[in-house]
Motif scaffolding. Sequence first.
Motif, PDB file in Angstrom:
ATOM      1  N   ASP A   1       0.841  -1.194   0.000  1.00  0.00           N
ATOM      2  CA  ASP A   1       0.000   0.000   0.000  1.00  0.00           C
ATOM      3  C   ASP A   1       0.876   1.243   0.000  1.00  0.00           C
ATOM      4  O   ASP A   1       1.779   1.372   0.839  1.00  0.00           O
ATOM      5  N   PRO A   2       0.653   2.177  -0.936  1.00  0.00           N
ATOM      6  CA  PRO A   2       1.443   3.407  -0.940  1.00  0.00           C
ATOM      7  C   PRO A   2       1.055   4.287   0.228  1.00  0.00           C
ATOM      8  O   PRO A   2      -0.051   4.168   0.758  1.00  0.00           O
ATOM      9  N   PRO A   3       1.939   5.177   0.649  1.00  0.00           N
ATOM     10  CA  PRO A   3       1.575   6.076   1.745  1.00  0.00           C
ATOM     11  C   PRO A   3       0.436   6.991   1.330  1.00  0.00           C
ATOM     12  O   PRO A   3       0.349   7.413   0.176  1.00  0.00           O
ATOM     13  N   ALA A   4      -0.453   7.282   2.262  1.00  0.00           N
ATOM     14  CA  ALA A   4      -1.614   8.131   1.972  1.00  0.00           C
ATOM     15  C   ALA A   4      -1.169   9.577   1.831  1.00  0.00           C
ATOM     16  O   ALA A   4      -0.310  10.055   2.565  1.00  0.00           O
ATOM     17  N   MET A   5      -1.745  10.271   0.849  1.00  0.00           N
ATOM     18  CA  MET A   5      -1.489  11.692   0.685  1.00  0.00           C
ATOM     19  C   MET A   5      -2.206  12.439   1.799  1.00  0.00           C
ATOM     20  O   MET A   5      -3.413  12.301   1.977  1.00  0.00           O
ATOM     21  N   ARG A   6      -1.471  13.215   2.580  1.00  0.00           N
ATOM     22  CA  ARG A   6      -2.076  13.946   3.691  1.00  0.00           C
ATOM     23  C   ARG A   6      -1.447  15.332   3.787  1.00  0.00           C
ATOM     24  O   ARG A   6      -0.223  15.470   3.829  1.00  0.00           O
ATOM     25  N   ILE A   7      -2.285  16.329   3.829  1.00  0.00           N
ATOM     26  CA  ILE A   7      -1.842  17.719   3.951  1.00  0.00           C
ATOM     27  C   ILE A   7      -2.569  18.297   5.150  1.00  0.00           C
ATOM     28  O   ILE A   7      -3.765  18.599   5.082  1.00  0.00           O
TER      29      ILE A   7
ATOM     30  N   ARG B   1      -8.321  19.404  -6.571  1.00  0.00           N
ATOM     31  CA  ARG B   1      -7.665  18.207  -6.057  1.00  0.00           C
ATOM     32  C   ARG B   1      -7.496  18.269  -4.538  1.00  0.00           C
ATOM     33  O   ARG B   1      -7.654  17.263  -3.842  1.00  0.00           O
ATOM     34  N   LEU B   2      -7.174  19.445  -4.021  1.00  0.00           N
ATOM     35  CA  LEU B   2      -7.025  19.605  -2.578  1.00  0.00           C
ATOM     36  C   LEU B   2      -8.358  19.380  -1.869  1.00  0.00           C
ATOM     37  O   LEU B   2      -8.417  18.700  -0.839  1.00  0.00           O
TER      38      LEU B   2
ATOM     39  N   CYS C   1       6.090  28.069   1.929  1.00  0.00           N
ATOM     40  CA  CYS C   1       5.611  28.380   0.580  1.00  0.00           C
ATOM     41  C   CYS C   1       6.118  27.394  -0.470  1.00  0.00           C
ATOM     42  O   CYS C   1       7.273  26.937  -0.410  1.00  0.00           O
ATOM     43  N   LEU C   2       5.240  27.088  -1.426  1.00  0.00           N
ATOM     44  CA  LEU C   2       5.607  26.409  -2.665  1.00  0.00           C
ATOM     45  C   LEU C   2       5.457  27.439  -3.772  1.00  0.00           C
ATOM     46  O   LEU C   2       4.356  27.932  -4.028  1.00  0.00           O
ATOM     47  N   PHE C   3       6.569  27.796  -4.437  1.00  0.00           N
ATOM     48  CA  PHE C   3       6.554  28.818  -5.479  1.00  0.00           C
ATOM     49  C   PHE C   3       6.490  28.159  -6.861  1.00  0.00           C
ATOM     50  O   PHE C   3       7.187  27.176  -7.119  1.00  0.00           O
ATOM     51  N   TRP C   4       5.668  28.735  -7.721  1.00  0.00           N
ATOM     52  CA  TRP C   4       5.611  28.313  -9.124  1.00  0.00           C
ATOM     53  C   TRP C   4       6.332  29.360  -9.958  1.00  0.00           C
ATOM     54  O   TRP C   4       5.884  30.499 -10.061  1.00  0.00           O
ATOM     55  N   PHE C   5       7.469  28.975 -10.576  1.00  0.00           N
ATOM     56  CA  PHE C   5       8.262  29.893 -11.399  1.00  0.00           C
ATOM     57  C   PHE C   5       8.101  29.568 -12.884  1.00  0.00           C
ATOM     58  O   PHE C   5       7.829  28.422 -13.260  1.00  0.00           O
ATOM     59  N   ASP C   6       8.318  30.584 -13.732  1.00  0.00           N
ATOM     60  CA  ASP C   6       8.396  30.358 -15.171  1.00  0.00           C
ATOM     61  C   ASP C   6       9.615  29.503 -15.496  1.00  0.00           C
ATOM     62  O   ASP C   6      10.580  29.430 -14.704  1.00  0.00           O
ATOM     63  N   GLY C   7       9.579  28.878 -16.677  1.00  0.00           N
ATOM     64  CA  GLY C   7      10.678  28.011 -17.073  1.00  0.00           C
ATOM     65  C   GLY C   7      11.997  28.724 -17.262  1.00  0.00           C
ATOM     66  O   GLY C   7      13.062  28.105 -17.187  1.00  0.00           O
TER      67      GLY C   7
ATOM     68  N   VAL D   1       0.313  19.557 -11.509  1.00  0.00           N
ATOM     69  CA  VAL D   1      -0.495  19.597 -10.292  1.00  0.00           C
ATOM     70  C   VAL D   1      -0.211  18.381  -9.413  1.00  0.00           C
ATOM     71  O   VAL D   1      -0.152  18.488  -8.185  1.00  0.00           O
ATOM     72  N   GLU D   2      -0.026  17.212 -10.033  1.00  0.00           N
ATOM     73  CA  GLU D   2       0.278  16.009  -9.241  1.00  0.00           C
ATOM     74  C   GLU D   2       1.583  16.199  -8.471  1.00  0.00           C
ATOM     75  O   GLU D   2       1.691  15.852  -7.292  1.00  0.00           O
ATOM     76  N   ASP D   3       2.575  16.785  -9.139  1.00  0.00           N
ATOM     77  CA  ASP D   3       3.851  17.058  -8.477  1.00  0.00           C
ATOM     78  C   ASP D   3       3.673  18.073  -7.350  1.00  0.00           C
ATOM     79  O   ASP D   3       4.264  17.936  -6.274  1.00  0.00           O
ATOM     80  N   SER D   4       2.832  19.084  -7.567  1.00  0.00           N
ATOM     81  CA  SER D   4       2.585  20.086  -6.523  1.00  0.00           C
ATOM     82  C   SER D   4       1.926  19.454  -5.304  1.00  0.00           C
ATOM     83  O   SER D   4       2.245  19.813  -4.158  1.00  0.00           O
ATOM     84  N   LEU D   5       1.029  18.500  -5.519  1.00  0.00           N
ATOM     85  CA  LEU D   5       0.401  17.806  -4.393  1.00  0.00           C
ATOM     86  C   LEU D   5       1.430  17.041  -3.575  1.00  0.00           C
ATOM     87  O   LEU D   5       1.407  17.059  -2.340  1.00  0.00           O
ATOM     88  N   VAL D   6       2.344  16.365  -4.261  1.00  0.00           N
ATOM     89  CA  VAL D   6       3.394  15.618  -3.556  1.00  0.00           C
ATOM     90  C   VAL D   6       4.267  16.584  -2.756  1.00  0.00           C
ATOM     91  O   VAL D   6       4.609  16.331  -1.587  1.00  0.00           O
ATOM     92  N   ARG D   7       4.610  17.713  -3.368  1.00  0.00           N
ATOM     93  CA  ARG D   7       5.447  18.703  -2.678  1.00  0.00           C
ATOM     94  C   ARG D   7       4.728  19.269  -1.445  1.00  0.00           C
ATOM     95  O   ARG D   7       5.341  19.443  -0.384  1.00  0.00           O
TER      96      ARG D   7
END
Length: 272
Positions: A29-35, A55-56, A113-119, A143-149
């Motif tokens: 079983d993978p670990p549960a996503m929890r925020i 998603r949140l 903070c999680l920052f979203w930067f331009d490429g 978005v999936e990566d942001s959830l993990v972060r």
Amino acid sequence: MRTEPDPQTEPHSEAPTAPDPAVSSDGDDPPAMRIASPVLICGGPSPAKSELAGRLRGLDVKVLDSPGAEHLESLLSTEEPRLAVVDVRARRRVSELPRAVGTLRGAPAGCTCLFWFDGDAEPPEILDLRRADDDHSVGTVDVEDSLVRLHLLSEALPEDPGDRFVVGDLELDVAARTVRRSGRDIDLSDTEFRLLRLLMRHARTVLPKTEILHEVWQYEFAGQANIVELYISYLRKKIEAERPKMIHTVRGAGYVLRPADPDLRDTAATDQ
């Protein structure tokens, strides 16, 4: 450089669903996503922002929204989020960025903070905003990566010794995310946990349904006070099972949590 589609021209698509927790490539079983905190999303409208918010909420996480620095201070003081997503991409950037980031840094509960930067973001730009306990992504938002972060940032949040509540034989620890009554563990969903935390924070005080709706759901179910009644019922079944009552209905006023009377064994909790 690949850019994010404009929300006015982007074709409609169904919101993605969370991965099935029962599926695992190695059989474990993978670990549960929890925020374990409300998440404040700062920035202009974008498909990524809308998808992340959806998603949140699907994970039962309270989502707060601020397009800019205005009113951010009052939002932080009333809601006390400890996680923020800050969009600093040129086309979606949160307004008054330096002021907004400064307000987040001075938040009463502390805000990671999680920052979203331009490429094409350069290291000096990233280092100017990031702190060691923050995180960031560069380029098209995944978005999936942001959830993990956000999950990992939540796991690393420092313990707040003030986030522990005791009312009678009921204990709630926000940092450990545990609830116990008379030493027995009680498993709650994230919404049930937020509701109980609110009731325990204001123990012995009657809270109107409208206030509970705002504090726990932030008007997501505006005009639907029955959602409060439903979750109060869920809580009663879990914390009052074979135990004296703690959550009481005050007719025409709201709900109040009080220490249980050990001499009473009323566990029916029928006053919805």
